[in-house]
Design a protein around this motif. Structure first.
Motif, PDB file in Angstrom:
ATOM      1  N   SER A  90       0.907  -1.293   0.133  1.00 13.49           N
ATOM      2  CA  SER A  90       0.083   0.037  -0.149  1.00 13.49           C
ATOM      3  C   SER A  90       0.875   1.317   0.063  1.00 13.49           C
ATOM      4  O   SER A  90       1.997   1.200   0.069  1.00 13.49           O
ATOM      5  N   ARG A  91       0.310   2.423  -0.076  1.00 18.51           N
ATOM      6  CA  ARG A  91       1.029   3.720  -0.136  1.00 18.51           C
ATOM      7  C   ARG A  91       1.572   3.856   1.108  1.00 18.51           C
ATOM      8  O   ARG A  91       2.936   4.195   1.147  1.00 18.51           O
ATOM      9  N   SER A  92       0.948   3.802   2.214  1.00 17.98           N
ATOM     10  CA  SER A  92       1.430   3.754   3.476  1.00 17.98           C
ATOM     11  C   SER A  92       2.415   2.810   3.782  1.00 17.98           C
ATOM     12  O   SER A  92       3.641   3.208   4.618  1.00 17.98           O
ATOM     13  N   GLU A  93       2.653   1.665   3.389  1.00 11.54           N
ATOM     14  CA  GLU A  93       3.666   0.727   3.499  1.00 11.54           C
ATOM     15  C   GLU A  93       4.769   1.087   2.698  1.00 11.54           C
ATOM     16  O   GLU A  93       5.851   0.633   3.329  1.00 11.54           O
ATOM     17  N   VAL A  94       4.490   1.601   1.491  1.00  9.07           N
ATOM     18  CA  VAL A  94       5.805   1.938   0.543  1.00  9.07           C
ATOM     19  C   VAL A  94       6.641   3.269   1.412  1.00  9.07           C
ATOM     20  O   VAL A  94       7.804   3.136   1.701  1.00  9.07           O
ATOM     21  N   ASP A  95       5.565   4.211   2.063  1.00 10.63           N
ATOM     22  CA  ASP A  95       6.135   5.383   2.620  1.00 10.63           C
ATOM     23  C   ASP A  95       6.910   4.963   3.856  1.00 10.63           C
ATOM     24  O   ASP A  95       8.199   5.206   4.260  1.00 10.63           O
ATOM     25  N   ALA A  96       6.515   4.020   4.725  1.00 15.33           N
ATOM     26  CA  ALA A  96       7.183   3.522   5.792  1.00 15.33           C
ATOM     27  C   ALA A  96       8.474   2.909   5.691  1.00 15.33           C
ATOM     28  O   ALA A  96       9.313   2.880   6.172  1.00 15.33           O
ATOM     29  N   LEU A  97       8.154   1.988   4.486  1.00 16.34           N
ATOM     30  CA  LEU A  97       9.554   1.273   4.118  1.00 16.34           C
ATOM     31  C   LEU A  97      10.765   2.219   3.527  1.00 16.34           C
ATOM     32  O   LEU A  97      11.810   2.216   3.853  1.00 16.34           O
ATOM     33  N   LEU A  98      10.337   3.112   2.857  1.00 10.26           N
ATOM     34  CA  LEU A  98      11.298   4.269   2.402  1.00 10.26           C
ATOM     35  C   LEU A  98      11.707   5.100   3.687  1.00 10.26           C
ATOM     36  O   LEU A  98      13.028   5.325   3.722  1.00 10.26           O
ATOM     37  N   LEU A  99      10.993   5.451   4.614  1.00  9.87           N
ATOM     38  CA  LEU A  99      11.483   6.133   5.636  1.00  9.87           C
ATOM     39  C   LEU A  99      12.586   5.072   6.465  1.00  9.87           C
ATOM     40  O   LEU A  99      13.534   5.665   6.955  1.00  9.87           O
ATOM     41  N   GLU A 100      12.420   3.952   6.607  1.00 14.63           N
ATOM     42  CA  GLU A 100      12.954   3.092   7.303  1.00 14.63           C
ATOM     43  C   GLU A 100      14.294   2.953   6.522  1.00 14.63           C
ATOM     44  O   GLU A 100      15.349   2.701   7.153  1.00 14.63           O
ATOM     45  N   MET A 101      14.198   2.608   5.369  1.00 15.01           N
ATOM     46  CA  MET A 101      15.613   2.484   4.573  1.00 15.01           C
ATOM     47  C   MET A 101      16.302   3.654   4.791  1.00 15.01           C
ATOM     48  O   MET A 101      17.554   3.481   4.556  1.00 15.01           O
ATOM     49  N   GLU A 102      15.831   4.790   4.763  1.00 13.01           N
ATOM     50  CA  GLU A 102      16.831   6.219   5.110  1.00 13.01           C
ATOM     51  C   GLU A 102      17.419   5.978   6.152  1.00 13.01           C
ATOM     52  O   GLU A 102      18.426   6.644   6.176  1.00 13.01           O
ATOM     53  N   ARG A 103      16.397   5.662   7.346  1.00 11.00           N
ATOM     54  CA  ARG A 103      17.259   5.672   8.527  1.00 11.00           C
ATOM     55  C   ARG A 103      18.486   4.433   8.711  1.00 11.00           C
ATOM     56  O   ARG A 103      19.141   4.619   9.473  1.00 11.00           O
ATOM     57  N   LYS A 104      18.313   3.562   7.807  1.00  8.56           N
ATOM     58  CA  LYS A 104      19.450   2.536   7.790  1.00  8.56           C
ATOM     59  C   LYS A 104      20.345   2.935   6.629  1.00  8.56           C
ATOM     60  O   LYS A 104      21.365   2.083   6.576  1.00  8.56           O
ATOM     61  N   PHE A 105      20.407   4.053   6.124  1.00 14.57           N
ATOM     62  CA  PHE A 105      21.082   4.472   5.261  1.00 14.57           C
ATOM     63  C   PHE A 105      21.408   3.842   3.964  1.00 14.57           C
ATOM     64  O   PHE A 105      22.532   3.558   3.408  1.00 14.57           O
ATOM     65  N   ILE A 106      20.459   3.207   3.482  1.00 13.82           N
ATOM     66  CA  ILE A 106      20.391   2.372   2.336  1.00 13.82           C
ATOM     67  C   ILE A 106      20.048   3.461   0.992  1.00 13.82           C
ATOM     68  O   ILE A 106      20.273   3.219   0.047  1.00 13.82           O
ATOM     69  N   LEU A 107      19.276   4.432   1.297  1.00 11.31           N
ATOM     70  CA  LEU A 107      18.646   5.622   0.376  1.00 11.31           C
ATOM     71  C   LEU A 107      18.585   6.839   0.934  1.00 11.31           C
ATOM     72  O   LEU A 107      18.628   6.812   2.113  1.00 11.31           O
ATOM     73  N   ASP A 108      18.604   7.836   0.018  1.00 11.62           N
ATOM     74  CA  ASP A 108      18.335   9.244   0.653  1.00 11.62           C
ATOM     75  C   ASP A 108      17.083   9.562  -0.077  1.00 11.62           C
ATOM     76  O   ASP A 108      16.624   9.235  -0.991  1.00 11.62           O
ATOM     77  N   LEU A 109      16.329  10.230   1.031  1.00 13.10           N
ATOM     78  CA  LEU A 109      15.056  10.870   0.501  1.00 13.10           C
ATOM     79  C   LEU A 109      15.329  12.500   0.218  1.00 13.10           C
ATOM     80  O   LEU A 109      15.849  13.036   0.943  1.00 13.10           O
ATOM     81  N   LYS A 110      14.786  13.073  -0.820  1.00 12.68           N
ATOM     82  CA  LYS A 110      15.164  14.176  -1.126  1.00 12.68           C
ATOM     83  C   LYS A 110      13.838  15.182  -1.256  1.00 12.68           C
ATOM     84  O   LYS A 110      12.753  14.745  -1.711  1.00 12.68           O
ATOM     85  N   ILE A 111      14.006  16.446  -0.846  1.00 11.62           N
ATOM     86  CA  ILE A 111      12.949  17.342  -0.689  1.00 11.62           C
ATOM     87  C   ILE A 111      13.067  18.427  -2.013  1.00 11.62           C
ATOM     88  O   ILE A 111      13.928  18.515  -2.721  1.00 11.62           O
TER      89      ILE A 111
END
Length: 87
Positions: free
Chosen positions: A38-59
């Motif tokens: 779901s959208r919320s699952e993708v969002d939560a996963l991306l935020l978690e992956m950023e916290r783990k330094f796997i990817l960066d989220l850009k503004i």
């Protein structure tokens, strides 16, 4: 393959096929994962992956300038992320 590895593969494929220059729109990642997450699952996963330094989220400097008026982002504290970059 883990869900995180699946997301990395999706981001890399979207970057290649869309010629995004490394900045893959979060809305496209959600679309590619639709039916699996779901959208919320993708969002939560991306935020978690950023916290783990796997990817960066850009503004966006000015979300009002985006074609959707900023509706496609993920809220992060006082900012909103719109793109993903794999490290």
């Amino acid at each position: 393959m883990s869900v995180e590895q699946d997301i990395i593969a999706i981001v890399r494929e979207l970057n290649r096929s869309g010629r995004h220059g490394g900045l893959v729109p979060i809305s496209e990642i959600r679309g590619a994962a639709k039916g699996h997450l779901s959208r919320s699952e993708v969002d939560a996963l991306l935020l978690e992956m950023e916290r783990k330094f796997i990817l960066d989220l850009k503004i966006a400097n000015d979300p009002r300038a985006l074609s959707d008026g900023g509706a496609s982002g993920i809220p992060r504290g006082q900012t909103v992320a719109y793109w993903v970059v794999v490290r």
